[in-house]
Motif scaffolding. Structure first.
Motif, PDB file in Angstrom:
ATOM      1  N   UNK A 109      24.984  66.804  46.387  1.00  0.00           N
ATOM      2  CA  UNK A 109      24.316  67.469  45.276  1.00  0.00           C
ATOM      3  C   UNK A 109      25.253  68.506  44.668  1.00  0.00           C
ATOM      4  N   UNK A 110      25.146  68.713  43.381  1.00  0.00           N
ATOM      5  CA  UNK A 110      25.974  69.707  42.698  1.00  0.00           C
ATOM      6  C   UNK A 110      25.633  71.114  43.182  1.00  0.00           C
ATOM      7  N   UNK A 111      26.501  72.055  42.866  1.00  0.00           N
ATOM      8  CA  UNK A 111      26.324  73.444  43.314  1.00  0.00           C
ATOM      9  C   UNK A 111      25.390  74.154  42.338  1.00  0.00           C
ATOM     10  N   UNK A 112      24.114  73.868  42.518  1.00  0.00           N
ATOM     11  CA  UNK A 112      23.091  74.417  41.619  1.00  0.00           C
ATOM     12  C   UNK A 112      21.869  74.929  42.367  1.00  0.00           C
ATOM     13  N   UNK A 113      21.906  74.919  43.713  1.00  0.00           N
ATOM     14  CA  UNK A 113      20.718  75.202  44.512  1.00  0.00           C
ATOM     15  C   UNK A 113      20.776  76.598  45.116  1.00  0.00           C
ATOM     16  N   UNK A 114      19.611  77.082  45.539  1.00  0.00           N
ATOM     17  CA  UNK A 114      19.565  78.255  46.398  1.00  0.00           C
ATOM     18  C   UNK A 114      20.046  77.854  47.784  1.00  0.00           C
ATOM     19  N   UNK A 115      20.520  78.845  48.549  1.00  0.00           N
ATOM     20  CA  UNK A 115      21.051  78.536  49.863  1.00  0.00           C
ATOM     21  C   UNK A 115      20.003  77.879  50.754  1.00  0.00           C
ATOM     22  N   UNK A 116      18.786  78.397  50.730  1.00  0.00           N
ATOM     23  CA  UNK A 116      17.751  77.828  51.597  1.00  0.00           C
ATOM     24  C   UNK A 116      17.418  76.396  51.194  1.00  0.00           C
ATOM     25  N   UNK A 117      17.536  76.080  49.897  1.00  0.00           N
ATOM     26  CA  UNK A 117      17.276  74.713  49.448  1.00  0.00           C
ATOM     27  C   UNK A 117      18.367  73.762  49.949  1.00  0.00           C
ATOM     28  N   UNK A 118      19.621  74.231  49.892  1.00  0.00           N
ATOM     29  CA  UNK A 118      20.724  73.397  50.365  1.00  0.00           C
ATOM     30  C   UNK A 118      20.635  73.177  51.876  1.00  0.00           C
ATOM     31  N   UNK A 119      20.284  74.223  52.623  1.00  0.00           N
ATOM     32  CA  UNK A 119      20.150  74.090  54.074  1.00  0.00           C
ATOM     33  C   UNK A 119      18.993  73.165  54.432  1.00  0.00           C
ATOM     34  N   UNK A 120      17.905  73.265  53.683  1.00  0.00           N
ATOM     35  CA  UNK A 120      16.759  72.385  53.912  1.00  0.00           C
ATOM     36  C   UNK A 120      17.152  70.930  53.657  1.00  0.00           C
ATOM     37  N   UNK A 121      17.960  70.704  52.619  1.00  0.00           N
ATOM     38  CA  UNK A 121      18.400  69.348  52.318  1.00  0.00           C
ATOM     39  C   UNK A 121      19.229  68.774  53.458  1.00  0.00           C
ATOM     40  N   UNK A 122      20.116  69.589  54.039  1.00  0.00           N
ATOM     41  CA  UNK A 122      20.922  69.120  55.157  1.00  0.00           C
ATOM     42  C   UNK A 122      20.036  68.763  56.344  1.00  0.00           C
ATOM     43  N   UNK A 123      19.065  69.613  56.635  1.00  0.00           N
ATOM     44  CA  UNK A 123      18.152  69.326  57.746  1.00  0.00           C
ATOM     45  C   UNK A 123      17.398  68.025  57.494  1.00  0.00           C
ATOM     46  N   UNK A 124      17.019  67.806  56.242  1.00  0.00           N
ATOM     47  CA  UNK A 124      16.306  66.571  55.898  1.00  0.00           C
ATOM     48  C   UNK A 124      17.195  65.353  56.035  1.00  0.00           C
ATOM     49  N   UNK A 125      18.450  65.499  55.583  1.00  0.00           N
ATOM     50  CA  UNK A 125      19.394  64.389  55.709  1.00  0.00           C
ATOM     51  C   UNK A 125      19.661  64.041  57.173  1.00  0.00           C
ATOM     52  N   UNK A 126      19.637  65.060  58.035  1.00  0.00           N
ATOM     53  CA  UNK A 126      19.875  64.843  59.456  1.00  0.00           C
ATOM     54  C   UNK A 126      18.609  64.389  60.184  1.00  0.00           C
ATOM     55  N   UNK A 127      17.504  64.317  59.458  1.00  0.00           N
ATOM     56  CA  UNK A 127      16.258  63.873  60.077  1.00  0.00           C
ATOM     57  C   UNK A 127      15.609  64.919  60.943  1.00  0.00           C
ATOM     58  N   UNK A 128      15.950  66.188  60.689  1.00  0.00           N
ATOM     59  CA  UNK A 128      15.411  67.270  61.513  1.00  0.00           C
ATOM     60  C   UNK A 128      14.092  67.809  60.973  1.00  0.00           C
ATOM     61  N   UNK A 129      13.674  67.336  59.836  1.00  0.00           N
ATOM     62  CA  UNK A 129      12.399  67.807  59.329  1.00  0.00           C
ATOM     63  C   UNK A 129      11.727  66.706  58.523  1.00  0.00           C
TER      64      UNK A 129
END
Length: 246
Positions: free
Chosen positions: A226-246
């Motif tokens: 994703x482009x650099x347009x997100x809040x930090x918590x949104x980017x971290x949430x996306x990583x957790x989602x990609x890793x299947x952690x949530x």
């Protein structure tokens, strides 16, 4: 007349073994130090009289003659890994930097003031002419000579505090970070911090990218998620989602 020349042989750990040269044959003082199975995979550095070459450990013969100011070890011609960077070695000749192959032939000409020790996995070479740039095996420019630092197949991860694997090119220019894919195309530029590894379970596949107060996500395989347009918590949430952690 005795044509023997004293020499020093360097293992992959940097330890030196004394010896002498007679013609193209190398006679180590202590061959025990060279009898390690994995060393047969490499052509080892040998130095004599201020000149460097490479020797074949299995035959104790010079594989590349003593003609360089310095040379890095490389994989031997016998079953080298099937990657372009494994078949080349960075060398210095007449105080200029270039690359050679396992036959001692010039791959990248000796015209540069500095060069990275190893090529990338796809055969790119980071070299310096005032500034750092990247060339291919034909010595054609892939990235212009405008960068203060270039890392091939890796990037400096500020969270880890050192270089981490990345299947592309990372560079610094005028204090900003630039991230390229493996073809030298820009993924993101003007990043205000080095990529930051983030994972819910130790070393992960994703990195946080930052430009001032905005964040994005990149994959270590060289893709922008994703482009650099997100809040930090949104980017971290996306990583957790990609890793299947949530």
């Amino acid at each position: 007349m005795d044509h023997r020349k004293e020499c020093r042989i360097y293992t992959m750990t940097g330890e030196a073994v004394g010896g002498f040269l007679s013609g193209s044959h190398v006679y180590p003082d202590s061959e025990v130090d060279l009898y390690h199975e994995f060393l047969s995979l490499y052509l080892l550095q040998i130095e004599s009289g201020g000149k460097w070459g490479l020797m074949n450990v299995e035959t104790n013969e010079l594989a590349i003659s003593l003609q360089f100011d310095y040379i890095h070890p490389m994989f031997s011609a016998k079953n080298p890994p099937k990657t372009n960077h494994a078949k080349t070695s960075h060398a210095v000749k007449n105080a200029l930097h270039g690359y050679i192959n396992v036959l001692g032939e010039t791959v990248i000409p000796f015209v540069y003031e500095d060069a990275c020790h190893y090529a990338s996995s796809n055969g790119y070479f980071a070299v310096k002419r005032g500034k750092w740039g990247v060339v291919n095996r034909e010595n054609e420019p892939i990235l212009p000579f405008v960068f203060d630092r270039i890392d091939l197949d890796s990037c400096f991860d500020r969270y880890a505090g050192g270089l981490q694997p990345y299947a592309g090119i990372s560079a610094i220019r005028d204090g900003y970070m630039v991230l390229f894919d493996m073809d030298g195309e820009i993924l993101e530029d003007h990043l205000t911090a080095q990529p930051c590894g983030y994972s819910t379970h130790g070393f992960g596949d994703y990195m946080l990218l930052q430009r001032k107060r905005k964040f994005g996500v990149a994959c270590r395989d060289g893709r922008l998620i994703t482009n650099v347009t997100m809040l930090k918590r949104e980017a971290m949430h996306l990583i957790r989602k990609l890793e299947g952690a949530c």
